[in-house]
Design an enzyme around this catalytic site. Structure first.
Site, PDB file in Angstrom:
ATOM      1  N   GLY A 179       0.826  -1.202   0.000  1.00 46.01           N
ATOM      2  CA  GLY A 179       0.000   0.000   0.000  1.00 46.01           C
ATOM      3  C   GLY A 179       0.860   1.251   0.000  1.00 46.01           C
ATOM      4  N   GLU A 222      12.534  -5.182  -2.561  1.00 45.41           N
ATOM      5  CA  GLU A 222      11.635  -5.199  -3.715  1.00 45.41           C
ATOM      6  C   GLU A 222      12.370  -5.041  -5.032  1.00 45.41           C
ATOM      7  OE1 GLU A 222       7.805  -2.733  -5.542  1.00 45.41           O
ATOM      8  OE2 GLU A 222       8.509  -2.291  -3.518  1.00 45.41           O
TER       9      GLU A 222
END
Length: 390
Positions: free
Chosen positions: A137, A254
């Site tokens: 998010g 990531e």
């Protein structure tokens, strides 16, 4: 002592621990079993588009989800280099790993590093068992690359927080259990200050998920609306106001993994199978060699980041470099495959055929250099990192 093993790219390597050799063999045996089962189809972008919770649970039973998490929290305690071996072979094979991808790659390590003991005891064993799935998010409509400008707000209540705002491009939110949400908890002159992270239940009252369809018609992403969602105090992740520092550390996980250069690797494998059925010209051989050399070079950089993470470092600059070079190669590989063997891309061709895989990769290619931070932003990170080390 290190041992020479063979990577999915066919190169010997001597940078991985001794345990990696047998681990690779075990993973490849598992993949053979899954191919026979019909679950591993050799598709591009399998870490984004390959949703299969049952496959995830079978991986977890072998200890291959949450590998770098400590055993006391249900993980395997094996480190990032050994995890690298597993996910590299899974991605090269086009295995369906997207169900657990974010949970394993960044939510678990982030909760381990910043979470309370209660959060670790609750979430980490579920992640390692392949039973708890997370979304990211972060991005918003006008806060993608400029992430620090997020407008989602978290206001204190008597027993926690009230979150209001909309997150965009929230992968898997329609199917996952939780999202780690970056929100502004206080105003600050420096926009990087006053941000905090929260673990949000995606089934909580006030959460509304709106599908975003890709050009292919696939539903992978969502607009994730937080309409006054109550988040208990216990679900604040880390310290209030430390959100930016936590997010930038999370992005090292990531941006640096093999998914940043192997998303289109199954298409190269498909090309080689097609070329194997005919005489390869010298020009075709040269072009394949250039692609393979680029893949190997980026792989070495990515392995270096995994080794740094094992050593407890936070290699943000190196991770940004891997992502920039890797995602540019992903798109170049698709173009090169079309040049080496001109084939009409056909999404309606036989599933798994070269024409169908090419169409799939082409439809996904606009996102390669966007997701995880645009390459233009990443080059700024790289430049600042290099200046700091002068």
């Amino acid at each position: 002592m290190p041992t020479a093993t063979i990577s999915p790219l066919g190169f010997p390597e001597a940078v991985l621990p001794e345990s990696a050799r047998q681990l690779r063999l075990d993973v490849r045996d598992f993949l053979d079993e899954e191919r026979a089962r019909g679950t591993v189809l050799g598709r591009p972008d399998s870490w984004l588009a390959g949703w299969d919770p049952a496959f995830t649970r079978r991986l977890a039973e072998r200890g291959w989800v949450g590998m770098a998490l400590p055993t006391e929290y249900g993980g395997a305690g094996r480190g990032f280099l050994e995890r690298y071996v597993v996910i590299e072979d899974l991605l090269a094979a086009g295995a369906p790993v997207s169900a657990h991808w974010v949970s394993d790659r960044q939510a678990g390590p982030s909760i381990l590093q910043h979470g309370t003991e209660e959060q670790r005891r609750f979430f980490l064993p579920r992640i390692a068992a392949g039973k708890c799935f997370f979304s990211i998010g972060m991005s918003e409509k006008s806060s993608g690359s400029d992430l620090a400008s997020v407008r989602t707000r978290a206001e204190r209540t008597a027993d926690g927080w009230r979150l209001t705002g909309t997150k965009m491009w929230t992968g898997g939110a329609h199917a996952n259990d939780y999202a780690i949400v970056l929100a502004r908890t206080e105003e600050a002159e420096d926009k990087h200050a006053g941000l905090s992270q929260f673990i949000v239940d995606l089934r909580a009252p006030g959460v509304r998920i709106e599908p975003i369809h890709l050009m292919s018609g696939e539903h992978r992403f969502n607009a994730f609306h937080l309409e006054g969602v109550h988040v208990p105090e216990a679900m604040l992740l880390g310290q209030q106001g430390d959100g930016w520092k936590q997010v930038t550390g999370e992005l090292a996980f990531e941006r640096s993994g093999p998914e940043r250069y192997l998303s289109t690797f199954p298409l190269l494998v498909s090309l080689l199978r097609e070329l194997d059925q005919r005489a390869m010209t010298a020009e075709q051989l040269t072009q394949v060699g250039i692609l393979t050399a680029r893949l190997h070079s980026i792989r070495q950089l990515s392995l270096g980041v995994a080794a740094a993470l094992d050593a407890g470092a936070s290699p943000d600059t190196q991770a940004a470099l891997v992502k920039d070079l890797g995602t540019r190669l992903e798109g170049a590989l698709v173009d090169s495959v079309r040049s080496i063997l001109p084939t009409p891309a056909d999404p309606h061709a036989t599933p798994g055929s070269h024409a169908e895989l090419l169409a799939f990769a082409l439809l996904h290619s606009p996102g390669y250099t966007l997701r995880g931070g645009t390459n233009e932003i990443l080059r700024g990170i790289i430049t600042r990192g290099l200046e700091q080390h002068r």
